[in-house]
Design a protein around this motif. Sequence first.
Motif, PDB file in Angstrom:
ATOM      1  N   ASN A 222       5.085  63.092  35.450  1.00  0.00           N
ATOM      2  CA  ASN A 222       4.752  62.952  37.091  1.00  0.00           C
ATOM      3  C   ASN A 222       4.510  61.116  37.109  1.00  0.00           C
ATOM      4  OD1 ASN A 222       5.351  65.319  37.269  1.00  0.00           O
ATOM      5  ND2 ASN A 222       3.572  65.930  37.517  1.00  0.00           N
TER       6      ASN A 222
ATOM      7  N   THR B 113       8.198  70.123  38.466  1.00  0.00           N
ATOM      8  CA  THR B 113       7.199  69.807  38.500  1.00  0.00           C
ATOM      9  C   THR B 113       6.258  71.188  39.380  1.00  0.00           C
ATOM     10  OG1 THR B 113       6.706  67.408  38.237  1.00  0.00           O
ATOM     11  CG2 THR B 113       4.705  68.590  38.929  1.00  0.00           C
TER      12      THR B 113
ATOM     13  N   GLU C 220      -2.266  71.873  43.765  1.00  0.00           N
ATOM     14  CA  GLU C 220      -0.601  72.225  43.271  1.00  0.00           C
ATOM     15  C   GLU C 220      -0.144  72.640  45.330  1.00  0.00           C
ATOM     16  OE1 GLU C 220       0.471  76.946  41.575  1.00  0.00           O
ATOM     17  OE2 GLU C 220      -1.156  75.545  40.638  1.00  0.00           O
TER      18      GLU C 220
ATOM     19  N   TRP D 276       3.457  72.415  29.529  1.00  0.00           N
ATOM     20  CA  TRP D 276       3.648  71.515  30.525  1.00  0.00           C
ATOM     21  C   TRP D 276       2.646  70.430  30.414  1.00  0.00           C
ATOM     22  CZ3 TRP D 276      -1.414  70.900  32.864  1.00  0.00           C
ATOM     23  CH2 TRP D 276      -1.555  70.330  34.282  1.00  0.00           C
ATOM     24  N   ARG D 277       1.704  70.514  29.932  1.00  0.00           N
ATOM     25  CA  ARG D 277       0.763  68.651  29.954  1.00  0.00           C
ATOM     26  C   ARG D 277       2.309  67.760  29.839  1.00  0.00           C
ATOM     27  NH1 ARG D 277      -5.046  67.487  29.794  1.00  0.00           N
ATOM     28  NH2 ARG D 277      -4.403  65.090  29.760  1.00  0.00           N
TER      29      ARG D 277
ATOM     30  N   THR E 151       7.399  74.136  36.439  1.00  0.00           N
ATOM     31  CA  THR E 151       6.739  74.367  35.818  1.00  0.00           C
ATOM     32  C   THR E 151       5.085  74.689  35.130  1.00  0.00           C
ATOM     33  OG1 THR E 151       6.223  71.765  35.389  1.00  0.00           O
ATOM     34  CG2 THR E 151       8.772  72.789  33.775  1.00  0.00           C
ATOM     35  N   SER E 152       4.534  74.121  36.399  1.00  0.00           N
ATOM     36  CA  SER E 152       3.264  74.305  36.557  1.00  0.00           C
ATOM     37  C   SER E 152       2.969  75.789  37.451  1.00  0.00           C
ATOM     38  CB  SER E 152       3.115  73.746  38.365  1.00  0.00           C
ATOM     39  OG  SER E 152       2.290  71.861  37.780  1.00  0.00           O
ATOM     40  N   LYS E 153       3.559  76.677  38.187  1.00  0.00           N
ATOM     41  CA  LYS E 153       4.086  78.384  38.467  1.00  0.00           C
ATOM     42  C   LYS E 153       4.354  79.275  37.301  1.00  0.00           C
ATOM     43  CE  LYS E 153       5.115  77.706  42.592  1.00  0.00           C
ATOM     44  NZ  LYS E 153       3.487  77.318  43.249  1.00  0.00           N
TER      45      LYS E 153
ATOM     46  N   TYR F 286       0.636  76.164  27.730  1.00  0.00           N
ATOM     47  CA  TYR F 286      -0.547  74.725  27.977  1.00  0.00           C
ATOM     48  C   TYR F 286       0.108  72.891  27.715  1.00  0.00           C
ATOM     49  CZ  TYR F 286      -4.259  71.370  29.472  1.00  0.00           C
ATOM     50  OH  TYR F 286      -4.955  71.189  30.404  1.00  0.00           O
TER      51      TYR F 286
ATOM     52  N   HIS G 101       4.300  67.568  33.016  1.00  0.00           N
ATOM     53  CA  HIS G 101       3.659  67.088  33.737  1.00  0.00           C
ATOM     54  C   HIS G 101       3.142  65.681  33.187  1.00  0.00           C
ATOM     55  CE1 HIS G 101       1.880  68.646  37.396  1.00  0.00           C
ATOM     56  NE2 HIS G 101       0.529  67.573  36.854  1.00  0.00           N
TER      57      HIS G 101
ATOM     58  N   ARG H 290       3.483  77.411  34.343  1.00  0.00           N
ATOM     59  CA  ARG H 290       2.417  77.451  32.662  1.00  0.00           C
ATOM     60  C   ARG H 290       2.161  78.157  31.799  1.00  0.00           C
ATOM     61  NH1 ARG H 290      -0.948  74.141  36.626  1.00  0.00           N
ATOM     62  NH2 ARG H 290      -1.912  75.821  36.918  1.00  0.00           N
TER      63      ARG H 290
END
Length: 175
Positions: A126, A104, A48, A119-120, A107-109, A116, A123, A111
């Motif tokens: 990517n 990316t 990250e 988010w997956r 959305t990771s922050k 989940y 992700h 999540r």
Amino acid sequence: MEMFEWYMIRATGTVSYLLLYLSVLLGLYSQVQKKRKQKVTISLFLHEALSNWALILVLGHVGFLLIESYISFQWVEVLIPFKTDYKPLPMAMGIVSLYFLIMTVVTSKARKKIGYQKWRKLHALNPILYLLVTLHGLFIGSDFQGVIILVINILPFLLLSGMLARNKPSLDAVK
């Protein structure tokens, strides 16, 4: 174009690409470690952090494009795909990559807030980001030859394949 600006455009683009590359490697490594039921806290933190720094440098890359005086890009040319006469397709790939990278990181922050599963799915897009960034660098002009970029990009997949193959049970153990 001032030499400083030229060097900074190249440096921020190249270093952000390398950080993204390392982030991809760590992300792949973390997945293998998860499958082996090993701790991934440090590798995910680094994954990250590298992505965050890649985004910061990409924003710097865009900023230096805006202040360089040789081509004199306008905001619209570096933020909207195909709005420039200078290498429109490679520029568009870079711009779309910027938006993918922002998505990316954000959305990771977020999540936990977005869930989940969502988010997956996001992700999982990517590889498109990584492919677009690689093509952007190759077509717009890179300090590296295409063969070097090709070899560097094959390496993570060979490493991942090796890690996964090492993790598979042998056929004798299945019998």
